[in-house]
Design an enzyme around this catalytic site. Structure first.
Site, PDB file in Angstrom:
ATOM      1  N   GLY A  68       0.790  -1.235   0.000  1.00 14.09           N
ATOM      2  CA  GLY A  68       0.000   0.000   0.000  1.00 14.09           C
ATOM      3  C   GLY A  68       0.819   1.282   0.000  1.00 14.09           C
ATOM      4  O   GLY A  68       1.823   1.412  -0.699  1.00 14.09           O
ATOM      5  N   ILE A  69       0.360   2.229   0.810  1.00 14.50           N
ATOM      6  CA  ILE A  69       0.971   3.558   0.846  1.00 14.50           C
ATOM      7  C   ILE A  69       2.436   3.474   1.298  1.00 14.50           C
ATOM      8  O   ILE A  69       3.313   4.120   0.721  1.00 14.50           O
ATOM      9  CB  ILE A  69       0.150   4.476   1.787  1.00 14.50           C
TER      10      ILE A  69
ATOM     11  N   ASP B 127       6.631  -5.466  14.450  1.00 16.70           N
ATOM     12  CA  ASP B 127       5.283  -5.127  14.910  1.00 16.70           C
ATOM     13  C   ASP B 127       5.402  -3.839  15.716  1.00 16.70           C
ATOM     14  O   ASP B 127       5.958  -3.837  16.818  1.00 16.70           O
ATOM     15  CB  ASP B 127       4.745  -6.275  15.778  1.00 16.70           C
ATOM     16  N   VAL B 128       4.885  -2.735  15.183  1.00 15.67           N
ATOM     17  CA  VAL B 128       5.083  -1.435  15.842  1.00 15.67           C
ATOM     18  C   VAL B 128       4.358  -1.337  17.182  1.00 15.67           C
ATOM     19  O   VAL B 128       4.652  -0.438  17.972  1.00 15.67           O
ATOM     20  CB  VAL B 128       4.653  -0.254  14.937  1.00 15.67           C
TER      21      VAL B 128
ATOM     22  N   TYR C 188     -10.561   4.646  14.979  1.00  9.95           N
ATOM     23  CA  TYR C 188      -9.712   5.087  13.862  1.00  9.95           C
ATOM     24  C   TYR C 188      -9.606   6.611  13.810  1.00  9.95           C
ATOM     25  O   TYR C 188      -8.501   7.171  13.799  1.00  9.95           O
ATOM     26  CB  TYR C 188     -10.253   4.563  12.524  1.00  9.95           C
TER      27      TYR C 188
ATOM     28  N   PRO D 188      -3.379  11.248   4.051  1.00  7.88           N
ATOM     29  CA  PRO D 188      -4.011  10.759   2.822  1.00  7.88           C
ATOM     30  C   PRO D 188      -5.528  10.837   2.945  1.00  7.88           C
ATOM     31  O   PRO D 188      -6.086  10.658   4.033  1.00  7.88           O
ATOM     32  CB  PRO D 188      -3.567   9.288   2.739  1.00  7.88           C
ATOM     33  N   GLY D 189      -6.175  11.115   1.819  1.00  9.54           N
ATOM     34  CA  GLY D 189      -7.614  10.942   1.737  1.00  9.54           C
ATOM     35  C   GLY D 189      -7.869   9.523   1.248  1.00  9.54           C
ATOM     36  O   GLY D 189      -7.082   8.612   1.539  1.00  9.54           O
TER      37      GLY D 189
ATOM     38  N   ASP E 128      -4.564  -4.304  -4.949  1.00 10.40           N
ATOM     39  CA  ASP E 128      -3.796  -4.664  -6.147  1.00 10.40           C
ATOM     40  C   ASP E 128      -4.722  -4.872  -7.331  1.00 10.40           C
ATOM     41  O   ASP E 128      -4.288  -4.953  -8.463  1.00 10.40           O
ATOM     42  CB  ASP E 128      -2.993  -5.936  -5.869  1.00 10.40           C
TER      43      ASP E 128
HETATM   44  N1  NAD Z   1      -5.686   3.834   2.036  1.00  9.00           N
HETATM   45  C1  NAD Z   1      -6.335   4.902   2.477  1.00  9.00           C
HETATM   46  O1  NAD Z   1      -7.368   5.318   1.916  1.00  9.00           O
HETATM   47  C2  NAD Z   1      -5.815   5.656   3.665  1.00  9.00           C
HETATM   48  C3  NAD Z   1      -6.350   6.919   3.945  1.00  9.00           C
HETATM   49  C4  NAD Z   1      -5.867   7.653   5.014  1.00  9.00           C
HETATM   50  C5  NAD Z   1      -4.852   7.149   5.797  1.00  9.00           C
HETATM   51  N2  NAD Z   1      -4.340   5.911   5.530  1.00  9.00           N
HETATM   52  C6  NAD Z   1      -3.260   5.453   6.412  1.00  9.00           C
HETATM   53  O2  NAD Z   1      -2.151   5.092   5.623  1.00  9.00           O
HETATM   54  C7  NAD Z   1      -1.392   4.080   6.291  1.00  9.00           C
HETATM   55  C8  NAD Z   1      -1.163   2.913   5.335  1.00  9.00           C
HETATM   56  O3  NAD Z   1      -2.426   2.395   4.962  1.00  9.00           O
HETATM   57  P1  NAD Z   1      -2.668   1.572   3.627  1.00  9.00           P
HETATM   58  O4  NAD Z   1      -3.932   2.057   3.059  1.00  9.00           O
HETATM   59  O5  NAD Z   1      -1.444   1.560   2.778  1.00  9.00           O
HETATM   60  O6  NAD Z   1      -2.931   0.134   4.243  1.00  9.00           O
HETATM   61  P2  NAD Z   1      -2.366  -1.316   3.854  1.00  9.00           P
HETATM   62  O7  NAD Z   1      -3.202  -2.239   4.653  1.00  9.00           O
HETATM   63  O8  NAD Z   1      -2.293  -1.479   2.391  1.00  9.00           O
HETATM   64  O9  NAD Z   1      -0.896  -1.281   4.437  1.00  9.00           O
HETATM   65  C9  NAD Z   1      -0.656  -1.194   5.802  1.00  9.00           C
HETATM   66  C10 NAD Z   1       0.555  -2.048   6.128  1.00  9.00           C
HETATM   67  O10 NAD Z   1       0.785  -1.933   7.552  1.00  9.00           O
HETATM   68  C11 NAD Z   1       1.125  -3.231   8.030  1.00  9.00           C
HETATM   69  N3  NAD Z   1       0.822  -3.337   9.459  1.00  9.00           N
HETATM   70  C12 NAD Z   1      -0.384  -3.536  10.051  1.00  9.00           C
HETATM   71  N4  NAD Z   1      -0.230  -3.629  11.378  1.00  9.00           N
HETATM   72  C13 NAD Z   1       1.093  -3.476  11.630  1.00  9.00           C
HETATM   73  C14 NAD Z   1       1.884  -3.488  12.819  1.00  9.00           C
HETATM   74  N5  NAD Z   1       1.338  -3.721  14.021  1.00  9.00           N
HETATM   75  N6  NAD Z   1       3.221  -3.278  12.706  1.00  9.00           N
HETATM   76  C15 NAD Z   1       3.788  -3.083  11.497  1.00  9.00           C
HETATM   77  N7  NAD Z   1       3.104  -3.097  10.342  1.00  9.00           N
HETATM   78  C16 NAD Z   1       1.779  -3.286  10.420  1.00  9.00           C
HETATM   79  C17 NAD Z   1       0.292  -4.184   7.190  1.00  9.00           C
HETATM   80  O11 NAD Z   1       0.820  -5.497   7.214  1.00  9.00           O
HETATM   81  C18 NAD Z   1       0.352  -3.525   5.816  1.00  9.00           C
HETATM   82  O12 NAD Z   1       1.426  -3.999   5.029  1.00  9.00           O
HETATM   83  C19 NAD Z   1      -2.204   3.708   7.528  1.00  9.00           C
HETATM   84  O13 NAD Z   1      -1.670   4.391   8.661  1.00  9.00           O
HETATM   85  C20 NAD Z   1      -3.598   4.199   7.203  1.00  9.00           C
HETATM   86  O14 NAD Z   1      -4.348   4.483   8.351  1.00  9.00           O
HETATM   87  C21 NAD Z   1      -4.791   5.164   4.489  1.00  9.00           C
END
Ligand code: NAD
Length: 265
Positions: A23-24, A64-65, A158, A188-189, A195
């Site tokens: 992801g991001i 694991d954070v 959240y 991020p919005g 995928d």
């Molecule tokens: N996708 C969106 O629309 C969106 C919007 C706003 C904010 N965000 C934020 O962006 C960040 C990334 O989100 P994303 O959409 O890429 O999600 P995603 O699920 O694609 O990726 C998140 C990653 O974090 C990992 N993860 C989960 N718990 C964990 C832990 N305890 N320790 C370490 N890694 C861990 C997961 O395995 C995953 O690979 C998050 O903080 C999410 O809240 C996402």
């Protein structure tokens, strides 16, 4: 190298990105690596973190954070291996299956999310800041918040976690400025991280609780995004690069939305 390329050049910098197997976070890792940084791809998903890091030719760090001891050890190991940590992007976060109405929210669901999205950011920032102060070279810390920090809708856990991360970022910016450590939040919005398939143009095509990036309540807002589309992880990656580069040297404590204009509404 021309001047503008130099402003974005991260050669010689070591960068840790949490939750970057997917992801991001993955897009941020790719972008920072393209800018020349030595990237450490870190994630709780041990299999995927190796796969993503190998594809990038980067170092892989299972982490694991939400585990305080693991975080402290991981940062100490990075310092031992690389001498310093210049950039830290605290991106790991959970949302799918974690939000929902207050009256239906079990305490486990509250704590489960908070342990990653809030405790995890605290553990990481503290260890990263200590390491950066010890090295005396300054640094950049970026916390990945969300537009949900200021607009409600996913759930009290959240939305509350992201609001807290945003305020913590400002407090840390204030405390760490004298150490030349800039701390900023990216928001991020709606960002398409699946995928497959292509982001749906019609938000009603995203079924409730489908495992898609946003729940049905938030998905229904897509139609109100001024740019009329989902964001891409790559777009968040580019904003992260700006906040890691010399182009943002005098910027600290900001909350930067990457949201196609969502927060203008
Ligand atoms: N996708 C969106 O629309 C969106 C919007 C706003 C904010 N965000 C934020 O962006 C960040 C990334 O989100 P994303 O959409 O890429 O999600 P995603 O699920 O694609 O990726 C998140 C990653 O974090 C990992 N993860 C989960 N718990 C964990 C832990 N305890 N320790 C370490 N890694 C861990 C997961 O395995 C995953 O690979 C998050 O903080 C999410 O809240 C996402």
């Amino acid at each position: 190298m021309n001047a503008t390329a130099e402003w974005l050049d991260l050669t010689g910098k070591t960068a840790l990105i949490t939750g970057s197997a997917h992801g991001i976070g993955k897009a941020i890792a790719e972008t920072l690596q393209t800018a020349g940084a030595t990237v450490i791809v870190s994630d709780i998903n041990e299999e995927l973190v190796q796969e993503t890091a190998a594809a990038l030719g980067a170092e892989s760090l299972p982490l694991d954070v939400s585990n305080e001891e693991m975080v402290d050890k991981a940062i100490a190991d990075i310092i031992a291996r690389h001498g310093a940590l210049d950039i830290a992007v605290n991106n790991a976060g959970v949302y799918n299956g974690f939000g929902g109405p207050l009256v239906e929210m079990e305490t486990d669901r509250w704590r489960g999310l908070m342990s990653v999205n809030l405790d995890g950011v605290f553990y990481c920032c503290r260890a990263e800041a200590r390491a950066m102060i010890d090295a005396g070279k300054g640094g950049r810390i970026i916390n990945v918040a969300s537009t949900q920090a200021v607009t409600p809708g996913v759930g009290v856990n959240y939305d509350g976690s992201k609001a807290a991360v945003t305020q913590m970022t400002k407090t840390m910016a204030l405390e760490l400025a004298k150490h030349k450590i800039n701390v900023n939040a990216l928001a991020p919005g709606a960002t398409w991280v699946q995928d497959f398939p292509e982001p749906p143009i019609d938000p009603s095509a995203v079924p409730a609780h489908s495992g898609q990036p946003l729940n049905d309540q938030v998905a229904s807002r897509i139609s109100r995004i001024p740019m009329e589309r989902w964001g891409t992880p790559d777009e968040v990656g580019k904003a992260a690069l700006f906040l890691c580069s010399s182009m943002s040297e005098y910027i600290t404590g900001v909350y930067l939305p990457v949201d196609g204009g969502w927060l203008t509404l």
